[in-house]
Motif scaffolding. Structure first.
Motif, PDB file in Angstrom:
ATOM      1  N   TYR A  70     -38.352 -44.793  44.550  1.00  0.00           N
ATOM      2  CA  TYR A  70     -37.937 -43.680  43.946  1.00  0.00           C
ATOM      3  C   TYR A  70     -36.835 -43.929  43.134  1.00  0.00           C
ATOM      4  O   TYR A  70     -36.043 -44.715  43.257  1.00  0.00           O
ATOM      5  CB  TYR A  70     -37.529 -42.762  45.095  1.00  0.00           C
ATOM      6  CG  TYR A  70     -37.035 -41.249  44.468  1.00  0.00           C
ATOM      7  CD1 TYR A  70     -37.872 -40.399  44.632  1.00  0.00           C
ATOM      8  CD2 TYR A  70     -35.627 -41.084  44.057  1.00  0.00           C
ATOM      9  CE1 TYR A  70     -37.633 -39.171  43.884  1.00  0.00           C
ATOM     10  CE2 TYR A  70     -35.558 -39.776  43.576  1.00  0.00           C
ATOM     11  CZ  TYR A  70     -36.211 -38.861  43.414  1.00  0.00           C
ATOM     12  OH  TYR A  70     -35.780 -37.732  43.051  1.00  0.00           O
ATOM     13  N   ARG A  71     -37.024 -43.243  41.880  1.00  0.00           N
ATOM     14  CA  ARG A  71     -35.909 -43.535  40.830  1.00  0.00           C
ATOM     15  C   ARG A  71     -35.654 -42.006  40.089  1.00  0.00           C
ATOM     16  O   ARG A  71     -36.683 -41.311  39.808  1.00  0.00           O
ATOM     17  CB  ARG A  71     -36.203 -44.231  39.736  1.00  0.00           C
ATOM     18  CG  ARG A  71     -35.239 -44.761  38.457  1.00  0.00           C
ATOM     19  CD  ARG A  71     -35.816 -45.467  37.371  1.00  0.00           C
ATOM     20  NE  ARG A  71     -36.522 -44.897  36.672  1.00  0.00           N
ATOM     21  CZ  ARG A  71     -38.024 -45.410  36.239  1.00  0.00           C
ATOM     22  NH1 ARG A  71     -38.120 -46.711  37.143  1.00  0.00           N
ATOM     23  NH2 ARG A  71     -38.594 -45.032  35.520  1.00  0.00           N
ATOM     24  N   SER A 114     -44.814 -40.431  37.077  1.00  0.00           N
ATOM     25  CA  SER A 114     -43.378 -40.192  36.680  1.00  0.00           C
ATOM     26  C   SER A 114     -43.345 -39.237  35.652  1.00  0.00           C
ATOM     27  O   SER A 114     -44.472 -38.728  34.981  1.00  0.00           O
ATOM     28  CB  SER A 114     -43.150 -41.518  35.779  1.00  0.00           C
ATOM     29  OG  SER A 114     -44.370 -41.790  34.781  1.00  0.00           O
ATOM     30  N   ASP A 143     -37.750 -40.370  32.959  1.00  0.00           N
ATOM     31  CA  ASP A 143     -37.141 -41.413  33.947  1.00  0.00           C
ATOM     32  C   ASP A 143     -37.451 -41.190  35.319  1.00  0.00           C
ATOM     33  O   ASP A 143     -37.076 -42.021  35.961  1.00  0.00           O
ATOM     34  CB  ASP A 143     -35.438 -41.368  33.380  1.00  0.00           C
ATOM     35  CG  ASP A 143     -35.164 -41.536  31.979  1.00  0.00           C
ATOM     36  OD1 ASP A 143     -35.833 -42.490  31.702  1.00  0.00           O
ATOM     37  OD2 ASP A 143     -34.022 -40.983  31.649  1.00  0.00           O
ATOM     38  N   LEU A 144     -37.913 -40.034  35.697  1.00  0.00           N
ATOM     39  CA  LEU A 144     -38.128 -39.704  36.957  1.00  0.00           C
ATOM     40  C   LEU A 144     -39.380 -40.520  37.507  1.00  0.00           C
ATOM     41  O   LEU A 144     -40.313 -40.378  37.067  1.00  0.00           O
ATOM     42  CB  LEU A 144     -38.271 -38.285  37.602  1.00  0.00           C
ATOM     43  CG  LEU A 144     -38.501 -38.018  38.647  1.00  0.00           C
ATOM     44  CD1 LEU A 144     -37.541 -38.343  39.865  1.00  0.00           C
ATOM     45  CD2 LEU A 144     -39.028 -36.440  38.668  1.00  0.00           C
ATOM     46  N   ASN A 145     -39.252 -41.231  38.667  1.00  0.00           N
ATOM     47  CA  ASN A 145     -40.502 -42.066  39.159  1.00  0.00           C
ATOM     48  C   ASN A 145     -40.416 -41.667  40.743  1.00  0.00           C
ATOM     49  O   ASN A 145     -39.589 -42.378  41.385  1.00  0.00           O
ATOM     50  CB  ASN A 145     -40.381 -43.488  38.761  1.00  0.00           C
ATOM     51  CG  ASN A 145     -41.607 -44.232  38.981  1.00  0.00           C
ATOM     52  OD1 ASN A 145     -42.414 -43.986  39.694  1.00  0.00           O
ATOM     53  ND2 ASN A 145     -41.764 -45.483  38.393  1.00  0.00           N
TER      54      ASN A 145
END
Length: 490
Positions: free
Chosen positions: A277-278, A266, A269-271
């Motif tokens: 996937y976020r 991560s 906020d990107l995972n």
């Protein structure tokens, strides 16, 4: 007297293959230790200052200052030794791993060279080298942190003292041990099965890192247009971006390794994970140009890479022991080594990145280590169990009293089966011979004489009074002639 002195010399034998050097004077030993203490510090500081000078000279709209570069090289040296910095009130914990690897190699080579020059043949004799290098790194980090107090870039003095000293201690210990032959001595005292498991675990960790590097390279190559657009037209800015990407390359490979095994990583906020996937903001660095924009259904196909790595580890351990349980134990040791390696890499690769949208950068160390252990243990145990040798079955009870197998250390299965068949056949022959001997035995002369005498006497069942073989008949001939047998004789 000279011969007696040689014969009674009781000096300690060297651990390694080093030949004893000429005894150095006290001043020479001090010079060697001083060079070992200052060599890595001066070299590392000079490399950091050189890199900063190149960046300052090529960057647009900047004024080069030698004093400013020398002052900035101190925090750069701390960053190379994984000491978290503070940019004002914003923490910076995501530090590049490539300079750290270089610093470790430099300390290890310095320790090895100093050990050779001092003629140290045992780890105890090389203890001054270890203490000197470790203490020099710890004190230098403390001095830099104290001098940086009140500047834009700061560091915690205690952390600056402990972390460089710990890294230098580990690196110098490796260099001294290799030089003194300590790994061979330790290997002789360890369980051979566990030692093979450690070596297989190192192989598995290297293969997993290589898989992460391959996946990262392919992803970057497929997104080359995006990567190229991140470079600015100015030479100085492009050089700075390229240098930054190179320094953080091991961090990116470690994050890709976590993605290939399943847990992912991560950035704020990107995972990005294998099964989830976020989206989120991404720093504009060419190193991150290969990050995906959405989840893809074919990502789980990449799990074949860690599964194949586990199978490779099991294949390398298929011949360590004839007992399958012992082979599985060696695979478990290899899995533990891989899990520990993932913990170290994941812990050093992530950290705080200011207080903005990219904070923090992290790899789920706990989950990643457990998953890595499972990827090694499950396929590795399966392969090691079914592709290796198996212990022969224990010999049957009929062979327990057989002298041929009494002192045998290993029983061949084919020989044991043949022996059992021979024993059974001999027992059947003995059982069949006894009835044949009783029923089909030819009578001798005495038996024929008794049969004729009984016939003349008129006995109805002469077979009942037939004497046994070899027994002399004494009373049967007294009633020969025409005399009839008494009633009681019948």
């Amino acid at each position: 007297m000279r011969i007696m002195d040689l014969l009674t010399d009781s000096r300690e034998e060297p651990v390694g293959d080093l030949e004893p050097d000429v005894e150095l004077s006290r001043a020479a030993r001090v010079r060697v230790l001083l060079a070992a203490a200052l060599g890595p510090l001066v070299t590392g500081y000079a490399v950091v200052a050189t890199v900063l000078t190149l960046v300052a000279l090529t960057a647009p709209r900047t004024v080069f200052s030698g004093t400013g570069v020398l002052l900035a090289a101190g925090p750069g040296w701390l960053a190379a030794h994984q000491v978290r910095l503070g940019l004002g009130v914003h923490p910076l914990g995501v530090l590049p791993l490539l300079p750290t690897l270089g610093a470790l190699v430099l300390a290890a080579r310095t320790a090895s060279g100093a050990t050779v020059r001092l003629g140290c043949r045992t780890p105890r004799g090389a203890l001054p080298v270890f203490v000197t290098i470790t203490g020099a790194h710890a004190l230098f980090g403390l001095v830099i942190a104290l001098c940086a107090q009140g500047s834009p870039v700061t560091a915690n003095p205690m952390v600056a003292f402990a972390v460089p000293g710990l890294l230098a201690a580990a690196a110098s210990a490796v260099g001294i041990a290799r030089c003194c032959g300590l790994p061979d001595v330790v290997a002789e005292r360890l369980d051979p099965l566990a030692l093979r498991g450690v070596r297989a675990g190192a192989l598995g960790l290297a293969v997993l890192v290589a898989c992460g590097a391959v996946v990262f390279t392919v992803a970057t190559a497929l997104s080359w247009r995006t990567v190229a657009d991140m470079y600015e037209p100015a030479l100085g800015s492009s050089f700075g971006m390229f240098l930054l990407s190179v320094l953080y390359l091991p961090n990116a490979v470690t994050a890709t390794l976590s993605f290939v095994t399943g847990p992912g990583f991560s950035i704020g906020d990107l995972n990005v994970g294998m099964f989830g996937y976020r989206g989120g903001a991404v720093p504009g660095v060419p190193l991150l140009g290969g990050l995906p924009e959405h989840h893809a259904a074919w990502w789980p196909a990449l799990l074949v890479l860690p599964a194949a790595t586990g199978a490779l580890v099991g294949w390398s351990l298929r011949k360590v022991d004839a007992d399958p349980a012992q082979r599985i134990r060696a695979v478990a040791v290899a899995g533990a080594v891989v899990a520990l390696g993932c913990v170290l890499l994941g812990s050093l690769s992530g950290g705080r990145l200011g207080d903005g949208p990219f904070d923090p950068v992290s790899v789920p160390v706990g989950v990643a280590s457990i998953v890595a252990f499972c990827w090694i243990f499950i396929p590795g145990s399966f392969v090691a169990f079914f592709t290796g040798e198996h212990e022969p079955p224990s010999p049957p009870e009929a062979l327990e009293d057989n002298e041929a197998f009494e002192d045998a250390e290993e029983v061949d299965v084919d020989e044991a089966a043949e022996a059992v068949e021979e024993l059974e056949a001999s027992e059947e022959d003995e059982e069949t011979e006894e009835p044949e001997a009783e029923a089909g035995e030819e009578p001798g002369e005495d038996t024929e004489f008794d049969a004729e005498a009984d016939a003349e006497l008129g006995l109805e069942d002469p077979a009942e009074d037939v004497p046994e073989a070899g027994e002399v008949v004494t009373g049967g001939t007294e009633t020969c002639g025409d005399v009839e047998a008494a009633e009681t004789d019948r």
